[in-house]
Write a protein that holds these residues in place. Structure first.
Motif, PDB file in Angstrom:
ATOM      1  N   VAL A 163       3.618  19.234   2.651  1.00 53.44           N
ATOM      2  CA  VAL A 163       3.429  17.819   2.974  1.00 53.44           C
ATOM      3  C   VAL A 163       2.297  17.609   3.974  1.00 53.44           C
ATOM      4  CG1 VAL A 163       5.825  17.183   2.454  1.00 53.44           C
ATOM      5  CG2 VAL A 163       5.222  17.937   4.773  1.00 53.44           C
ATOM      6  N   ARG A 164       1.421  18.598   4.081  1.00 50.52           N
ATOM      7  CA  ARG A 164       0.370  18.550   5.107  1.00 50.52           C
ATOM      8  C   ARG A 164      -0.515  17.304   4.951  1.00 50.52           C
ATOM      9  NH1 ARG A 164      -3.074  23.750   5.202  1.00 50.52           N
ATOM     10  NH2 ARG A 164      -1.121  24.517   6.094  1.00 50.52           N
ATOM     11  N   TRP A 165      -1.103  17.131   3.751  1.00 52.76           N
ATOM     12  CA  TRP A 165      -2.030  16.013   3.579  1.00 52.76           C
ATOM     13  C   TRP A 165      -1.319  14.673   3.449  1.00 52.76           C
ATOM     14  CZ3 TRP A 165      -6.898  15.360   4.682  1.00 52.76           C
ATOM     15  CH2 TRP A 165      -7.705  16.487   4.854  1.00 52.76           C
ATOM     16  N   GLN A 166      -0.058  14.689   3.042  1.00 52.19           N
ATOM     17  CA  GLN A 166       0.709  13.443   3.058  1.00 52.19           C
ATOM     18  C   GLN A 166       0.869  12.949   4.493  1.00 52.19           C
ATOM     19  OE1 GLN A 166       1.368  16.198   1.207  1.00 52.19           O
ATOM     20  NE2 GLN A 166       2.977  15.814  -0.320  1.00 52.19           N
ATOM     21  N   LEU A 167       1.238  13.879   5.392  1.00 56.96           N
ATOM     22  CA  LEU A 167       1.431  13.513   6.795  1.00 56.96           C
ATOM     23  C   LEU A 167       0.121  13.087   7.434  1.00 56.96           C
ATOM     24  CD1 LEU A 167       3.329  13.325   9.222  1.00 56.96           C
ATOM     25  CD2 LEU A 167       2.847  15.737   9.697  1.00 56.96           C
ATOM     26  N   ILE A 168      -0.958  13.838   7.165  1.00 56.80           N
ATOM     27  CA  ILE A 168      -2.267  13.481   7.720  1.00 56.80           C
ATOM     28  C   ILE A 168      -2.680  12.087   7.255  1.00 56.80           C
ATOM     29  CG2 ILE A 168      -4.736  14.024   7.657  1.00 56.80           C
ATOM     30  CD1 ILE A 168      -3.942  16.994   7.510  1.00 56.80           C
ATOM     31  N   SER A 169      -2.471  11.822   5.960  1.00 54.99           N
ATOM     32  CA  SER A 169      -2.895  10.538   5.396  1.00 54.99           C
ATOM     33  C   SER A 169      -2.102   9.372   5.969  1.00 54.99           C
ATOM     34  CB  SER A 169      -2.767  10.566   3.867  1.00 54.99           C
ATOM     35  OG  SER A 169      -3.638  11.531   3.305  1.00 54.99           O
ATOM     36  N   ILE A 170      -0.785   9.533   6.061  1.00 54.63           N
ATOM     37  CA  ILE A 170       0.038   8.451   6.616  1.00 54.63           C
ATOM     38  C   ILE A 170      -0.283   8.251   8.089  1.00 54.63           C
ATOM     39  CG2 ILE A 170       2.400   7.793   7.223  1.00 54.63           C
ATOM     40  CD1 ILE A 170       1.573   7.309   4.295  1.00 54.63           C
ATOM     41  N   ALA A 171      -0.479   9.347   8.839  1.00 50.37           N
ATOM     42  CA  ALA A 171      -0.844   9.223  10.254  1.00 50.37           C
ATOM     43  C   ALA A 171      -2.166   8.477  10.389  1.00 50.37           C
ATOM     44  CB  ALA A 171      -0.942  10.601  10.903  1.00 50.37           C
ATOM     45  N   ALA A 172      -3.154   8.847   9.563  1.00 52.93           N
ATOM     46  CA  ALA A 172      -4.469   8.197   9.625  1.00 52.93           C
ATOM     47  C   ALA A 172      -4.372   6.714   9.300  1.00 52.93           C
ATOM     48  CB  ALA A 172      -5.430   8.884   8.664  1.00 52.93           C
ATOM     49  N   MET A 173      -3.569   6.371   8.285  1.00 52.14           N
ATOM     50  CA  MET A 173      -3.462   4.972   7.864  1.00 52.14           C
ATOM     51  C   MET A 173      -2.685   4.120   8.876  1.00 52.14           C
ATOM     52  SD  MET A 173      -5.272   4.670   5.181  1.00 52.14           S
ATOM     53  CE  MET A 173      -6.347   5.800   6.098  1.00 52.14           C
ATOM     54  N   MET A 174      -1.648   4.697   9.479  1.00 53.62           N
ATOM     55  CA  MET A 174      -0.890   3.950  10.483  1.00 53.62           C
ATOM     56  C   MET A 174      -1.712   3.759  11.760  1.00 53.62           C
ATOM     57  SD  MET A 174       1.943   2.866   9.355  1.00 53.62           S
ATOM     58  CE  MET A 174       3.265   3.121   8.154  1.00 53.62           C
ATOM     59  N   ILE A 175      -2.439   4.801  12.159  1.00 51.96           N
ATOM     60  CA  ILE A 175      -3.309   4.675  13.336  1.00 51.96           C
ATOM     61  C   ILE A 175      -4.382   3.623  13.081  1.00 51.96           C
ATOM     62  CG2 ILE A 175      -5.062   5.857  14.728  1.00 51.96           C
ATOM     63  CD1 ILE A 175      -3.384   8.429  14.380  1.00 51.96           C
ATOM     64  N   ALA A 176      -5.002   3.696  11.903  1.00 58.33           N
ATOM     65  CA  ALA A 176      -6.062   2.737  11.566  1.00 58.33           C
ATOM     66  C   ALA A 176      -5.518   1.316  11.482  1.00 58.33           C
ATOM     67  CB  ALA A 176      -6.717   3.132  10.250  1.00 58.33           C
ATOM     68  N   GLN A 177      -4.311   1.170  10.921  1.00 57.71           N
ATOM     69  CA  GLN A 177      -3.729  -0.172  10.792  1.00 57.71           C
ATOM     70  C   GLN A 177      -3.608  -0.858  12.144  1.00 57.71           C
ATOM     71  OE1 GLN A 177       0.579  -0.963  10.357  1.00 57.71           O
ATOM     72  NE2 GLN A 177       0.102  -1.627   8.264  1.00 57.71           N
ATOM     73  N   GLN A 178      -3.158  -0.130  13.155  1.00 60.22           N
ATOM     74  CA  GLN A 178      -2.944  -0.721  14.469  1.00 60.22           C
ATOM     75  C   GLN A 178      -4.204  -0.702  15.344  1.00 60.22           C
ATOM     76  OE1 GLN A 178      -0.096  -2.352  15.195  1.00 60.22           O
ATOM     77  NE2 GLN A 178       0.371  -1.857  13.050  1.00 60.22           N
TER      78      GLN A 178
END
Length: 533
Positions: free
Chosen positions: A311-326
């Motif tokens: 789940v490495r890139w799933q976690l990286i992607s969700i982290a990146a998108m949540m950080i970017a969203q806020q």
């Protein structure tokens, strides 16, 4: 909007609408509910003056001394004291110094109470995984509704008893509720949805958040706020009461029943009910295949997410998108729209009305996103959305730096904020919550959703805490930073994230398996090769 065919899906619609109304709407309402009655709360709970008593004496070092100075019995607030400064036997210098010291004290106390909402949200986010794993998706919502009702009672108590403690505990509880809601609601409605419905159903989460924000902004205009702010804040409990009263009409997630409770019989029964048809063999076969594959896997903890290659890139992607969203500045825009418009030359009253219109625009554009989600796709809306935000962040910076050119520039700043909201609402607002469920396999979904929520809430706290400081030092140039974050997200979506429109959960996992360098079968390889670019 795209909807699947089939029979009567009333049960499905009731289940998801109850979830987002009681969860996402409440979250949105509580984002804004504290702004409207702010002055009234400060006067009632953090007012150093009490009728017939005394103001405090200011020492030579500026500190507030214990010895009171007698004053007029009609004084009940700092504003009253300042208003009659020329009519009572106090020096104006004393009053100004007293007002300064006491104003700072009450602002600090109020800010502390407000900030606890975010702290509760972070705790609630960490609690998503254990709550949904132990209680399930539906009963997890019941636990959350009880928390909401507790907060509502304390909001009323805060006003009735003028209790700072009641307000503090209420803000912690409603933050805890909101943290849980931001994890449970998207997970539940996506798991309940057929493949062809996941897009527009997923946007319901963001839509109800925006409606909740707008309702709180409208309520803040009420002329009775001064006397009834406790009740207005306690209105958050109404959706919770409705959910509890109608909970018998909603169902548990069939994916949770099959894949986590190993209850194929009830999963099939619920699936037929929510699809409105007995023809659910394809979905059941997909769940069966996923279940057999997961028998050798335990449900992942949050800690395991950071060590599992699967789940490495799933976690990286969700982290990146949540950080970017806020960190792209959306909460800064919503929290400080009045300040932005006041700096553009508008009065406070006009700024408040414009803020309500901005909230209405956010709701309207989320409806547009819902209609486009299954046509344009998640990835495309993210790319276009962040592209629009980059453009308007730059234009807003230029507009705020050019106010001296003419009054017309003030109206340009409004258009820039509106353009920014349009970009956010069509993709960056709703899509990360959909992806937080779609990207992770069943055994990692609860932990992944929980981690996504934690990241989102931490970033919300950072923006709320440090945006005023950054804005004071950088002025309009702070929006250049937000534009740079939006540009990063634009490029990330363009290069990394897959399009999940029309994809089964299995197909999405195959794409990430290739990205993670995890071995996959020939059959799975074909699925990956056929994915939409």
């Amino acid at each position: 909007m795209a909807m699947s065919g089939g029979g009567d899906k009333t049960t499905f619609y009731i289940s998801v609408l109850l979830c987002v109304f009681a969860g996402s709407f409440q979250y949105g309402y509580n984002i804004s509910s504290v702004n409207g009655p702010a002055v009234n709360i400060k006067d009632d709970l953090y007012n150093p003056f009490e009728s017939g008593k005394a103001v405090y004496e200011i020492g030579e070092d500026g500190s507030v001394l214990e010895n009171p100075v007698p004053t007029c019995p009609n004084i009940s607030s700092v504003a009253d004291c300042a208003a009659c400064a020329e009519e009572i036997a106090c020096t104006s210098d004393f009053l100004l110094e007293a007002d300064r010291a006491l104003h700072i004290t009450r602002e600090d106390q109020y800010s502390y109470a407000v900030a606890l909402f975010t702290v509760g949200g972070i705790v609630g986010s960490f609690s998503v995984k254990p709550v949904v794993s132990h209680f399930g998706r539906k009963k997890g919502q019941l636990v959350n509704m009880i928390i909401s009702l507790g907060a509502s009672i304390l909001f009323v108590g805060a006003k009735h008893y003028n209790s700072h403690i009641c307000l503090v505990v209420a803000r912690i509880l409603i933050g805890l509720f909101s943290g849980l809601a931001t994890g449970i609601c998207p997970m539940y409605i996506i798991e309940m949805s057929a493949q062809e419905d996941r897009g527009w159903i997923g946007v319901l989460n963001q839509l109800l958040i925006t409606i909740g924000i707008l309702v709180a902004q409208i309520v803040a205009l009420s002329s009775t706020m001064r006397e009834s702010w406790g009740i207005y804040m306690a209105l958050t409990g109404v959706p919770a009461i409705i959910w509890i009263a109608l909970m018998g009409l909603s169902y548990e997630s069939p994916r949770y029943l099959y894949l986590e409770k190993n209850d194929a019989t009830n999963a099939a029964r619920v699936l037929k009910k929510v699809r409105g048809t007995d023809d659910v063999e394809d979905e059941l076969d997909e769940m069966k295949a996923e279940h057999e594959k997961s028998l050798s896997e335990e449900n992942m903890s949050i800690g395991a997410l950071f060590t599992s290659k699967d789940v490495r890139w799933q976690l990286i992607s969700i982290a990146a998108m949540m950080i970017a969203q806020q960190m792209s500045g959306i909460n800064a825009v919503f929290f400080y729209t009045n300040k932005i418009f006041e700096s553009a030359g508008f009065t406070n009253e006009t700024s408040t009305k414009i803020s309500v219109l901005i909230g209405a625009l956010n709701v309207a554009m989320t409806f547009v996103s819902m209609s486009l989600m299954e046509k344009a796709g998640r990835r495309s809306l993210m790319i276009y959305g962040y592209g629009i935000m980059v453009v308007f962040c730059v234009l807003l910076t230029v507009a705020l730096k050019s106010l001296h050119v003419g009054t017309w520039v003030s109206y340009v700043s409004i258009l820039c904020v509106m353009g920014y909201i349009v970009g956010f609402a069509i993709g960056p607002g709703p899509v990360p919550w959909i992806w937080a469920t779609e990207f992770f396999k069943q055994s990692a979904r609860a932990a992944g959703a929980s981690m996504g929520c934690v990241i989102c809430w931490v970033c919300t706290f950072i923006v709320g805490k440090f945006f005023p400081i950054a804005e004071a030092k950088l002025g309009p140039y702070v929006f250049i930073f937000f534009g740079m974050v939006s540009l990063f997200a634009f490029l990330y979506c363009l290069k990394i994230t897959p399009e999940t429109k029309g994809k089964s959960f299995e197909e999405i996992q195959v794409y990430f398996a290739k990205l993670n360098g995890v071995e996959i079968s020939d059959e799975e390889m074909k699925l990956a090769d056929n994915r939409e670019e």
